[in-house]
Design a protein around this motif. Structure first.
Motif, PDB file in Angstrom:
ATOM      1  N   PRO A 273       0.813  -1.218   0.000  1.00 51.50           N
ATOM      2  CA  PRO A 273       0.000   0.000   0.000  1.00 51.50           C
ATOM      3  C   PRO A 273       0.848   1.270   0.000  1.00 51.50           C
ATOM      4  N   VAL A 274       1.601   1.455  -1.084  1.00 54.18           N
ATOM      5  CA  VAL A 274       2.414   2.669  -1.260  1.00 54.18           C
ATOM      6  C   VAL A 274       1.582   3.657  -2.064  1.00 54.18           C
TER       7      VAL A 274
ATOM      8  N   VAL B 280       4.917  10.091  -0.331  1.00 55.35           N
ATOM      9  CA  VAL B 280       5.734   9.051   0.299  1.00 55.35           C
ATOM     10  C   VAL B 280       7.019   9.654   0.854  1.00 55.35           C
ATOM     11  N   LEU B 281       7.372   9.266   2.064  1.00 52.39           N
ATOM     12  CA  LEU B 281       8.658   9.591   2.664  1.00 52.39           C
ATOM     13  C   LEU B 281       9.477   8.309   2.672  1.00 52.39           C
TER      14      LEU B 281
ATOM     15  N   ARG C 186       6.440  17.784   8.039  1.00 54.07           N
ATOM     16  CA  ARG C 186       5.063  17.620   7.571  1.00 54.07           C
ATOM     17  C   ARG C 186       4.708  16.140   7.670  1.00 54.07           C
ATOM     18  N   ARG C 187       3.491  15.801   7.239  1.00 52.80           N
ATOM     19  CA  ARG C 187       3.052  14.409   7.292  1.00 52.80           C
ATOM     20  C   ARG C 187       2.946  13.820   5.888  1.00 52.80           C
ATOM     21  N   TYR C 188       3.044  12.499   5.845  1.00 53.08           N
ATOM     22  CA  TYR C 188       3.028  11.765   4.586  1.00 53.08           C
ATOM     23  C   TYR C 188       2.027  10.617   4.675  1.00 53.08           C
ATOM     24  N   ASP C 189       1.567  10.180   3.508  1.00 51.05           N
ATOM     25  CA  ASP C 189       0.616   9.063   3.467  1.00 51.05           C
ATOM     26  C   ASP C 189       1.316   7.719   3.690  1.00 51.05           C
ATOM     27  N   THR C 190       2.565   7.642   3.266  1.00 52.64           N
ATOM     28  CA  THR C 190       3.349   6.409   3.407  1.00 52.64           C
ATOM     29  C   THR C 190       4.760   6.760   3.852  1.00 52.64           C
TER      30      THR C 190
END
Length: 226
Positions: A42-43, A47-48, A104-108
């Motif tokens: 689930p990428v 993305v970080l 900051r925030r990332y989804d993956t």
């Protein structure tokens, strides 16, 4: 040897060995096969990638992501990664992963063959950083060596699990290496309140984990990206 000294030697190894880093991917079929596992994971979204190395995984992440922010502490590694991953969706940052904090925030959040290089005493701080980097509903996705990789030259009796590695020029470096199997990783994350699914693929551990609800505080953007 304390964590700081060992981690400094570990970084020196990767800085000195950038040109040799890709050799295992050319020599070991299971690593080339493992690269394709990204297509099953689930990428998504922003993305970080932590410890991106020479970009072996970065290109595959970019094919699935809206954007990729890839970090590594070794400039030589990043130079090779930039040459390999030329997508405009990819941004590279040189940063010490033990000091860097997400602005900051990332989804993956993705990391391959990095978790085993984190000293046990720093594992809680590492997972806290990952949690802080994840957006609500985001996931950590990771790949790492399983116990089969313990064929390395393990240094016995050390306070921090470590191995000895050699480069072509004969230089030797001590590197943190903590070998865990899928069950150990799952149990450790569960004990930390994470929801995790870890399986064995080609002798390596492949995991997807979600942090405990309500954890992770995104730092102020002024904190910078290191």
């Amino acid at each position: 040897m304390n964590d700081d000294a060992l981690l400094a030697e570990q970084l020196a190894y990767y800085r000195a060995g950038a040109a040799e880093y890709d050799r295992p991917y050319a020599e070991r079929a299971h690593l080339r096969e493992l690269l394709t596992v990204v297509d099953e994971l689930p990428v998504t979204g922003d993305v970080l990638e932590l410890a991106c190395g020479t970009g072996q995984w970065t290109t595959r992440l970019a094919a699935r992501a809206r954007s990729v922010t890839a970090l590594d502490a070794a400039a030589g590694m990043l130079a090779l990664a930039r040459a390999r991953a030329t997508s405009p969706r990819v941004r590279f940052i040189e940063a010490d992963l033990f000091a860097w904090r997400p602005p900051r925030r990332y989804d993956t959040v993705f990391f391959a063959f990095w978790l085993s290089h984190v000293p046990p005493a720093r594992l809680t701080a590492f997972w806290d950083t990952v949690a802080a980097a994840l957006a609500p509903g985001g996931r950590a996705v990771f790949v790492d060596d399983g116990p089969a990789a313990a064929e390395e030259e393990v240094l016995a009796g050390r306070p921090v699990p470590s191995v000895l590695r050699r480069l072509d020029d004969g230089s030797r470096y001590r590197v943190v290496k903590v070998f865990r199997d899928a069950r150990t990783l799952t149990d450790d994350l569960s004990a930390r309140g994470w929801s995790a699914r870890v399986r064995t693929v080609s002798g390596c551990c492949v995991g997807v984990a979600e942090p405990p609800p309500g954890t992770g505080t995104c730092p102020d953007a002024a904190a910078g990206s290191g």
